[in-house]
Design a protein around this motif. Sequence first.
Motif, mmCIF file in Angstrom:
data_model
loop_
_atom_site.group_PDB
_atom_site.id
_atom_site.type_symbol
_atom_site.label_atom_id
_atom_site.label_comp_id
_atom_site.label_asym_id
_atom_site.label_seq_id
_atom_site.Cartn_x
_atom_site.Cartn_y
_atom_site.Cartn_z
ATOM 1 N N PRO A 158 95.531 53.846 25.935
ATOM 2 C CA PRO A 158 95.772 53.700 24.496
ATOM 3 C C PRO A 158 97.237 53.315 24.272
ATOM 4 C CG PRO A 158 94.956 55.926 25.057
ATOM 5 C CD PRO A 158 95.336 55.243 26.340
ATOM 6 N N LEU A 159 97.513 52.436 23.341
ATOM 7 C CA LEU A 159 98.925 52.135 23.044
ATOM 8 C C LEU A 159 99.409 53.118 21.983
ATOM 9 C CD1 LEU A 159 101.105 50.057 23.902
ATOM 10 C CD2 LEU A 159 100.632 48.864 21.758
ATOM 11 N N PHE A 160 100.375 53.931 22.352
ATOM 12 C CA PHE A 160 100.956 54.910 21.423
ATOM 13 C C PHE A 160 102.431 54.589 21.252
ATOM 14 C CE2 PHE A 160 97.881 58.732 22.369
ATOM 15 C CZ PHE A 160 96.890 58.105 21.632
ATOM 16 N N ASN A 161 102.814 54.257 20.030
ATOM 17 C CA ASN A 161 104.231 53.923 19.748
ATOM 18 C C ASN A 161 104.787 52.964 20.791
ATOM 19 O OD1 ASN A 161 104.169 55.513 17.438
ATOM 20 N ND2 ASN A 161 104.529 57.361 18.642
ATOM 21 N N PHE A 162 103.996 51.917 21.014
ATOM 22 C CA PHE A 162 104.346 50.781 21.878
ATOM 23 C C PHE A 162 104.401 51.111 23.364
ATOM 24 C CE2 PHE A 162 106.561 50.055 17.752
ATOM 25 C CZ PHE A 162 105.660 49.119 17.277
ATOM 26 N N GLY A 163 104.006 52.317 23.734
ATOM 27 C CA GLY A 163 104.013 52.684 25.148
ATOM 28 C C GLY A 163 102.733 53.411 25.534
ATOM 29 N N GLY A 215 96.067 49.181 18.146
ATOM 30 C CA GLY A 215 95.765 48.943 16.737
ATOM 31 C C GLY A 215 96.033 47.517 16.322
ATOM 32 N N ALA A 216 97.099 46.932 16.881
ATOM 33 C CA ALA A 216 97.458 45.552 16.547
ATOM 34 C C ALA A 216 97.183 44.648 17.755
ATOM 35 C CB ALA A 216 98.932 45.485 16.134
ATOM 36 N N ILE A 217 97.582 43.383 17.608
ATOM 37 C CA ILE A 217 97.328 42.399 18.679
ATOM 38 C C ILE A 217 98.638 42.110 19.423
ATOM 39 C CG2 ILE A 217 96.754 39.957 19.076
ATOM 40 C CD1 ILE A 217 94.609 40.283 16.944
ATOM 41 N N TYR A 218 98.561 42.145 20.749
ATOM 42 C CA TYR A 218 99.762 41.974 21.570
ATOM 43 C C TYR A 218 99.630 40.858 22.600
ATOM 44 C CZ TYR A 218 101.143 46.364 19.498
ATOM 45 O OH TYR A 218 101.479 47.320 18.595
ATOM 46 N N SER A 219 98.408 40.367 22.841
ATOM 47 C CA SER A 219 98.249 39.345 23.880
ATOM 48 C C SER A 219 98.862 38.023 23.438
ATOM 49 C CB SER A 219 96.769 39.159 24.210
ATOM 50 O OG SER A 219 96.078 38.724 23.057
ATOM 51 N N SER A 233 93.059 58.780 29.416
ATOM 52 C CA SER A 233 94.274 59.380 28.842
ATOM 53 C C SER A 233 94.227 59.494 27.326
ATOM 54 C CB SER A 233 95.516 58.605 29.274
ATOM 55 O OG SER A 233 95.535 57.318 28.686
ATOM 56 N N SER A 234 93.156 58.997 26.713
ATOM 57 C CA SER A 234 93.071 59.155 25.256
ATOM 58 C C SER A 234 92.670 60.579 24.910
ATOM 59 C CB SER A 234 92.015 58.204 24.680
ATOM 60 O OG SER A 234 91.803 58.537 23.313
ATOM 61 N N PRO A 235 93.336 61.174 23.912
ATOM 62 C CA PRO A 235 92.933 62.510 23.475
ATOM 63 C C PRO A 235 91.758 62.462 22.486
ATOM 64 C CG PRO A 235 94.941 61.830 22.332
ATOM 65 C CD PRO A 235 94.541 60.687 23.223
ATOM 66 N N ASN A 286 85.539 59.281 20.130
ATOM 67 C CA ASN A 286 86.007 58.223 19.224
ATOM 68 C C ASN A 286 86.962 57.245 19.910
ATOM 69 O OD1 ASN A 286 84.647 59.227 16.928
ATOM 70 N ND2 ASN A 286 86.218 60.815 16.736
ATOM 71 N N SER A 287 87.267 57.506 21.154
ATOM 72 C CA SER A 287 88.277 56.692 21.828
ATOM 73 C C SER A 287 87.746 55.322 22.232
ATOM 74 C CB SER A 287 88.753 57.417 23.096
ATOM 75 O OG SER A 287 89.381 56.500 23.972
ATOM 76 N N ILE A 288 88.515 54.319 21.883
ATOM 77 C CA ILE A 288 88.164 52.940 22.267
ATOM 78 C C ILE A 288 88.447 52.723 23.760
ATOM 79 C CG2 ILE A 288 88.661 50.492 21.854
ATOM 80 C CD1 ILE A 288 87.564 51.646 19.330
ATOM 81 N N SER A 289 89.565 53.246 24.251
ATOM 82 C CA SER A 289 89.898 53.008 25.669
ATOM 83 C C SER A 289 88.911 53.709 26.599
ATOM 84 C CB SER A 289 91.336 53.430 25.984
ATOM 85 O OG SER A 289 91.514 54.815 25.813
ATOM 86 N N ILE A 290 88.368 54.861 26.149
ATOM 87 C CA ILE A 290 87.349 55.530 26.986
ATOM 88 C C ILE A 290 86.067 54.697 26.994
ATOM 89 C CG2 ILE A 290 85.901 57.584 27.281
ATOM 90 C CD1 ILE A 290 88.178 59.280 26.121
HETATM 91 C C1 LIG Z 1 100.044 58.408 17.810
HETATM 92 C C2 LIG Z 1 99.536 56.996 17.734
HETATM 93 C C3 LIG Z 1 100.426 55.953 17.948
HETATM 94 C C4 LIG Z 1 99.966 54.635 17.894
HETATM 95 N N1 LIG Z 1 100.843 53.619 18.131
HETATM 96 C C5 LIG Z 1 100.394 52.339 18.096
HETATM 97 C C6 LIG Z 1 101.288 51.264 18.378
HETATM 98 O O1 LIG Z 1 102.462 51.422 18.671
HETATM 99 N N2 LIG Z 1 100.786 50.011 18.317
HETATM 100 C C7 LIG Z 1 99.482 49.755 18.023
HETATM 101 O O2 LIG Z 1 99.097 48.597 17.988
HETATM 102 N N3 LIG Z 1 98.620 50.766 17.784
HETATM 103 C C8 LIG Z 1 99.038 52.043 17.819
HETATM 104 N N4 LIG Z 1 98.166 53.055 17.587
HETATM 105 C C9 LIG Z 1 96.726 52.744 17.471
HETATM 106 C C10 LIG Z 1 96.050 52.968 18.821
HETATM 107 O O3 LIG Z 1 96.599 52.155 19.829
HETATM 108 C C11 LIG Z 1 94.555 52.682 18.698
HETATM 109 O O4 LIG Z 1 94.004 53.575 17.757
HETATM 110 C C12 LIG Z 1 93.833 52.794 20.030
HETATM 111 O O5 LIG Z 1 92.458 52.642 19.785
HETATM 112 C C13 LIG Z 1 94.090 54.142 20.708
HETATM 113 O O6 LIG Z 1 93.305 54.274 21.870
HETATM 114 P P1 LIG Z 1 92.082 55.301 21.929
HETATM 115 O O7 LIG Z 1 91.135 54.854 20.836
HETATM 116 O O8 LIG Z 1 91.505 55.140 23.257
HETATM 117 O O9 LIG Z 1 92.641 56.655 21.674
HETATM 118 C C14 LIG Z 1 98.598 54.371 17.611
HETATM 119 C C15 LIG Z 1 97.726 55.448 17.405
HETATM 120 C C16 LIG Z 1 98.187 56.729 17.453
HETATM 121 C C17 LIG Z 1 97.211 57.866 17.261
#
Ligand SMILES: Cc1cc2nc3c(=O)[nH]c(=O)nc-3n(C[C@H](O)[C@H](O)[C@H](O)COP(=O)(O)O)c2cc1C
Length: 196
Positions: free
Chosen positions: A92-97, A139-143, A9-11, A15-19
Amino acid sequence: MKNILHVISSPSGENSISIKLGNAIVEKLLSQYPGSTVKEVNVAKNPFPHLEENLIKVTRSAAAPSDDNDLKRSDEAVRQVKEADIIVIGVPLFNFGIPSTLKSWLDNVVRPGVAFTYSEKGVQGLITGKQVYLAAASGAIYSEGPMKDYDFGAPYLEKVFNFIGVTDITVIRAEGVNMPNMKDIALQKAINSIAV
Ligand SMILES: Cc1cc2nc3c(=O)[nH]c(=O)nc-3n(C[C@H](O)[C@H](O)[C@H](O)COP(=O)(O)O)c2cc1C
């Protein structure tokens, strides 16, 4: 031999970490279960429709025309989930969801009469006997620590999969990927923690 479904689901593509983490989980599963098949579904590249009027109607009516495109796509998503023994989901965590594309995929799968049903005993999940691995990146730590209560990604998915009958769920986290002291080691730490 297992049927493995890998939902991406990562766009962010390469470069995606989840992929990368999802791929590492799939590789470990393949070495554990040689000869397994892997079906990849990329919901960022091929998004599922939102729950608009027609999709709601055709997925919740016994009289829906079987050639409806929304119904066919939703049925295909359900079939892929039902056929899988193991489902690996990149989160991927995007805006906490979770990404909205992953939510749309889920909305196409979690259907009454198909994924769950209501009985006298309450809600009953219909998707049983599966293993789910969540490859979560943030991006941050949640565990642990002050952000723990802000994570509505993997914990949300765990609840939804529990609801539809899946109880065997493993969350593997690459977390802190944007933190100076973690970003170089977060992915490898997560990969090292994969136990299948
Ligand atoms: C639009 C957007 C929103 C994000 N929101 C959060 C967030 O709420 N909390 C967080 O810890 N990291 C956030 N991040 C960082 C991503 O979780 C992090 O870059 C992660 O590696 C994304 O997964 P991906 O690399 O597979 O795309 C956000 C990144 C983007 C691009």
